[in-house]
Design an enzyme around this catalytic site. Structure first.
Site, mmCIF file in Angstrom:
data_model
loop_
_atom_site.group_PDB
_atom_site.id
_atom_site.type_symbol
_atom_site.label_atom_id
_atom_site.label_comp_id
_atom_site.label_asym_id
_atom_site.label_seq_id
_atom_site.Cartn_x
_atom_site.Cartn_y
_atom_site.Cartn_z
ATOM 1 N N GLY A 1 0.822 -1.195 0.000
ATOM 2 C CA GLY A 1 0.000 0.000 0.000
ATOM 3 C C GLY A 1 0.864 1.256 0.000
ATOM 4 O O GLY A 1 1.977 1.287 -0.536
ATOM 5 N N SER A 2 0.358 2.299 0.657
ATOM 6 C CA SER A 2 1.034 3.599 0.612
ATOM 7 C C SER A 2 2.349 3.651 1.365
ATOM 8 O O SER A 2 3.066 4.662 1.282
ATOM 9 C CB SER A 2 0.100 4.684 1.156
ATOM 10 O OG SER A 2 -1.019 4.842 0.312
ATOM 11 N N THR A 3 2.698 2.603 2.109
ATOM 12 C CA THR A 3 4.000 2.609 2.786
ATOM 13 C C THR A 3 5.151 2.555 1.793
ATOM 14 O O THR A 3 6.307 2.782 2.173
ATOM 15 C CB THR A 3 4.118 1.433 3.779
ATOM 16 O OG1 THR A 3 3.971 0.189 3.074
ATOM 17 C CG2 THR A 3 3.082 1.535 4.880
ATOM 18 N N LYS B 1 5.375 4.650 -0.718
ATOM 19 C CA LYS B 1 5.537 6.000 -1.281
ATOM 20 C C LYS B 1 6.850 6.678 -0.887
ATOM 21 O O LYS B 1 7.451 7.366 -1.725
ATOM 22 C CB LYS B 1 4.331 6.863 -0.903
ATOM 23 C CG LYS B 1 3.058 6.435 -1.631
ATOM 24 C CD LYS B 1 1.821 7.158 -1.122
ATOM 25 C CE LYS B 1 0.568 6.667 -1.857
ATOM 26 N NZ LYS B 1 -0.670 7.225 -1.290
#
Length: 666
Positions: A412-414, A416
């Site tokens: 997921g967004s980890t 980014k």
């Protein structure tokens, strides 16, 4: 003159021919020794004297050699004798004696001896031959007729596993062994067995099976153990003591003081099974020893086990006759970098949810915690499961026997911060540059059809890197991946060792970028930039990547053993790039606009990134969500936590992680 010479020559040839018909004892024993070295026992038997064959059948001879040599694990067998320069003359009984030497390696060490073999000349129908007068001392010099070989093992004491503070993770501790003496319960056996079954949570059938063993039936005055329990199970012990005929003894067993909270970390031991014999039997283990199965017990099996002691003896000999012996060597204690307190707190925070948490020291690389939920109690593998408990765990859809911290998941967004680092290092990203992003959805061009990248919530249309991380802007990072291009982005992920084979101390699934090249699909490349697509990474590996931002651009490969050498360091980005990302990750938590701001905990200063990985199948609009949060304290930089909880959002777990940080403050 010529006639006399011819006659003399003929007589000489006849004499020579007559001499060549005489059997050679040297050649006979040489052939026997060669077959012995090749362990061709059937051929060896054929070369024995009639007297030796009379004492032992061919089947028994071959089986005896195979059985004894196999049981003592004979290797490097070497039988030798020095051939005499001249053929020796047999004595009056037609016998010739040769000295020979035997050496071999066995599970009890080297066996070597000198001996003599007597060959006897035997008349045959067609020709005479020499046969070996064999006896059991040819196998081992100590053996006499009728003797058998006994093999005894001395199991080493297993080494203990402790955490960084010396707290026991896997130790040899005292437990209470509950059982009965059959003779004392004869008059009320059915009633007492039922009471035991209810109290100890063991089936009546299993109790009766223990009581009906042959050794119990032959001597009903012997204590029969039924179940071992931890000393702190005081209520159960008291209830058992009230049952007629019950005895409780102290015994030593492998126990796991942290129980469920460290089960996937420690693993457990179990008795060796048939399928294990090939691997462990070759290492000198006895067939009834226990081996580490899963976790640290398996990772450090060689150190923990030690060396089994062995003795090869003449069975029942008085005085004792030892053929070979090797002393046991007890196992080594292993101290790991784990902090039992952090381990337990993280497990308690995950609670009954299905999830995992990893904790590292971000600047030293020490692994502080590896926990997974739901879990099991590793003590049950040593002491025994309650009736039906194992089946219940095995049928649980959340797989309590399987560790989650070393399996791979969508980050997921980890991901980014990694995308940002790659764009800052390999692209032309200016962290202060403002990018125009309007609306909640965005598509690159008509080739995407109806597919759009979606923002989680409305945001300022003018976005820089810090704001993009604070708001977790999917569109911003999808664009950064596209700006980099497939090759640069792929190589950038590989610099964090994603998609590479990584040797961690604890066996871990390798992360992966995609099942196909990112260059084949701009949509896949864009989705990968914000942590969706087909990216898969383990929580353990994900935690490792964040050491880069806490450690001035240096990613540290985690270590697990306390006395290991300095960890390997990978130079990923410059200190300047790491500082930019670190500052933005601090704002993710400290700024009221950051996705990890709530709940506010005043006593801690941390940087981190939330993530929600949506797991949608083909054609599905929605799917299960896994919540993630990776964070480290910025003031002390001594704790980094990566937590993932299944079927949850990142907002559900930020408070859990922050609570552990707060509780671990000095």
């Amino acid at each position: 003159m010529k006639l006399k010479s011819l006659i003399a020559m003929g007589l000489f040839l006849l004499l020579l021919a007559g001499c060549s018909d005489q059997p050679s004892a040297v050649d006979a024993f040489d052939t026997y020794v060669k077959d012995w070295n090749k362990q061709e026992f059937s051929s060896m038997y054929d070369q024995l004297s009639p007297a030796a064959k009379k004492e032992l059948s061919k089947e028994d001879f071959v089986e005896r050699y195979k059985s004894i040599y196999g049981d003592v694990e004979v290797k490097e067998l070497k039988v030798s004798f020095q051939k005499p320069e001249e053929e020796p003359e047999p004595n009056e009984e037609g016998e010739v004696t040769f000295p020979f030497s035997v050496s071999m390696e066995t599970l009890a060490g080297e066996v070597a001896f000198d001996h003599e073999a007597t060959l006897v000349l035997t008349e045959g129908e067609d020709s005479d031959s020499f046969g070996v007068n064999w006896d059991p001392s040819f196998i081992f010099k100590e053996l006499e007729e009728g003797d058998e070989v006994a093999i005894r093992s001395a199991v080493p004491v297993r080494g203990e596993i402790t955490d960084r503070n010396g707290e026991g993770l896997a130790v040899n501790g005292t437990v209470k062994q509950i059982g009965v003496v059959p003779q004392t319960i004869e008059s009320e056996q059915d009633k007492i067995v039922n009471e035991l079954s209810e109290t100890l949570k063991i089936s009546v059938e299993d109790i009766e099976k223990e009581l009906n063993q042959g050794w119990v039936q032959s001597d009903p005055t012997q204590f029969v153990p039924l179940k071992s329990v931890m000393e702190n199970e005081e209520e159960l012990i008291t209830d058992a003591q009230e049952i007629t005929g019950v005895q409780i003894n102290d015994t030593t067993e492998r126990i796991y003081p942290f129980g469920e909270s460290a089960a996937h970390l420690t693993g457990y031991i179990r008795q060796m099974q048939k399928e294990d014999l090939e691997e462990y039997g070759g290492k000198g283990y006895s067939s009834y020893e226990s081996i580490g199965k899963a976790g640290l017990e398996q990772v450090y099996e060689d150190e923990l086990h030690g060396v089994t002691g062995w003795s090869i003896e003449v069975k029942g000999a008085d005085p004792k006759k030892v053929i070979a012996s090797k002393e046991r060597v007890d196992g080594e204690n292993v101290q790991v970098t784990i902090d039992g307190t952090v381990q337990q707190k993280l497990f308690e925070e995950i609670g009954k949810d299905s999830g995992t948490a990893v904790a590292l020291h971000p600047t030293t690389g020490e692994t502080l915690a590896l926990t997974s939920s739901p879990s099991y109690n590793p003590n049950d593998f040593t002491l025994g499961f309650d009736e039906g408990e194992y089946a219940k765990l095995a049928d649980n859809k959340d797989l309590p026997f399987s560790a989650k911290f070393n399996k791979t998941y969508s980050p997921g967004s980890t991901i980014k911060p990694l995308t940002a680092s790659i764009a800052l290092r390999d692209g032309d990203l200016d962290p202060n540059a403002v990018e125009e992003i309007d609306g909640l959805k965005w598509g690159a061009d008509s080739s995407w059809g109806g597919y759009k990248v979606t923002r989680v919530k409305p945001a300022d249309p003018e976005v820089d890197l810090e704001e993009a991380l604070m708001h977790s802007d999917n569109i911003y990072f999808a664009r950064k991946a596209l700006d980099l291009g497939a090759e640069k982005f792929q190589k950038g992920l590989e610099s964090f060792l994603i998609g590479q084979k990584v040797d961690f101390p604890f066996p871990t699934e390798n992360s992966s970028v995609s099942t196909k090249a990112l260059s084949e699909s701009d949509i896949l490349l864009a989705d990968s930039g914000y942590g969706q697509g087909q990216l898969q990474i383990s929580p353990y590996h994900l935690a490792m990547t964040y050491t880069t931002f806490a450690n001035e651009g240096q990613m540290i490969k985690p270590i697990l053993k306390k006395d290991e050498d300095s960890p390997e360091i990978v130079e990923v980005v410059s200190p300047e790039v790491a500082s930019v990302v670190n500052d933005a990750l601090s704002k993710v938590v400290s700024s009221p606009e950051g996705t990890a701001h709530e709940p506010v905990v005043e006593s801690i200063s941390i940087a981190g990134k939330t993530g929600t990985a949506e797991l949608k199948g083909a054609g599905e609009e929605t799917g299960q969500e896994n919540g993630l949060f990776v964070a480290y304290n910025t003031d002390r930089k001594d704790l980094l936590i990566a937590m993932m909880v299944e079927d949850a959002s990142s907002h559900d777990i930020t408070g859990k992680v922050k609570k552990v940080f707060a509780e671990m403050q000095p």
